[in-house]
Design an enzyme around this catalytic site. Sequence first.
Site, PDB file in Angstrom:
ATOM      1  CB  ILE A  75      -0.931   0.025   1.231  1.00  0.00           C
ATOM      2  CG1 ILE A  75      -1.624  -1.327   1.421  1.00  0.00           C
ATOM      3  CG2 ILE A  75      -1.936   1.164   1.107  1.00  0.00           C
ATOM      4  CD1 ILE A  75      -2.455  -1.785   0.254  1.00  0.00           C
ATOM      5  CB  CYS A  76       0.943   4.288   0.083  1.00  0.00           C
ATOM      6  SG  CYS A  76       1.442   6.022  -0.107  1.00  0.00           S
ATOM      7  CB  THR A  77       5.675   4.817   0.901  1.00  0.00           C
ATOM      8  OG1 THR A  77       5.035   4.845   2.179  1.00  0.00           O
ATOM      9  CG2 THR A  77       5.457   6.141   0.197  1.00  0.00           C
TER      10      THR A  77
END
Length: 332
Positions: A115-117
């Site tokens: 998720i994301c970074t």
Amino acid sequence: MTACYQYPVSMPPHRVAIFVYDGVTLLDVAGPAEVFKEANRFGADYRIVLLSPTGADVTSSLGVRIAVDGAVSSEPAFDTLLVAGSDHYPRAHVPADLAEAARRPAAVAGRVASICTGAFVLAAAGVLDGKRATTHWQVAHELAARHPTCRVEPDAIYVRDGSTYTSAGVTAGIDLALALVEEDHGPDVARDVARALVVYMQRAGGQSQFSAPLQGPPPRSPALRRIADLVTANPRGDHSLGELAKHLNVSTRHLTRLFHDELSTTPARYVENIRFDLARAFLDQGHTATQAATLAGFPSYESMRRVFARKLSISPAAYQRRFSTARRPHPD
């Protein structure tokens, strides 16, 4: 609230582990977890656990303490492993012990997602080597620079490469989780979950629609900075190649070479990009699409619409519905 419809369960429990650590973004954890929990109301059987590198509880980026179910290394293989992101990365390199803690369960999980970074953690663990991936649009370039064998797609909401999945910024974890539910249980269950959570089942367009207008650095050369200032100050002016060359007192061939050498684009496309950024800003302020096209210097609404479709895969009207201010500009 959406009614609870029970679907027959025909699959064994699906074990989902969410990998968390100090500084983790809370929404990266809660968003996907809520999707899987909601899917259980419609016939799925997801068993969700939160795991940390050592089994100790962790503190989120908001300072909220997250109680975990154990250490990631002490658990058997999971059907799905989700790695949440953190603001710490990419500002700093992922510590070797954190990367190693993620690498071991990722090697044996049925499928792995970030998720994301969280993509930086997976990449540091070697999971994204040679694979297509994405992350938040603001740091996609950093992921590509640190891990050159990873083929980063900065505009994607989420990317699947085999059994590896990566998603864009924070709320895109909900998009990814819905896609995983659809993969497991079909579109009807995923649609019911999306409706219950009041979210889109699949958002139109890519990440570019969320990126900030006018974010690029100015050209380095004084000549091209003069062109940028000229077009920005008067976007409705005549900015054809010939007129721009006259303004700098250079040949059209020389000006074209300047743009190619420094910005890897053409003068016409550069002018279009400035007008596009300005049009987004006008739409954000509440101007109509026709007004935005005129103010930004597009010859017509249709020409602006074509640029939006090419760059964002959505229309100006769809962009404005998502991002314009509730306040309308005052008439002149």
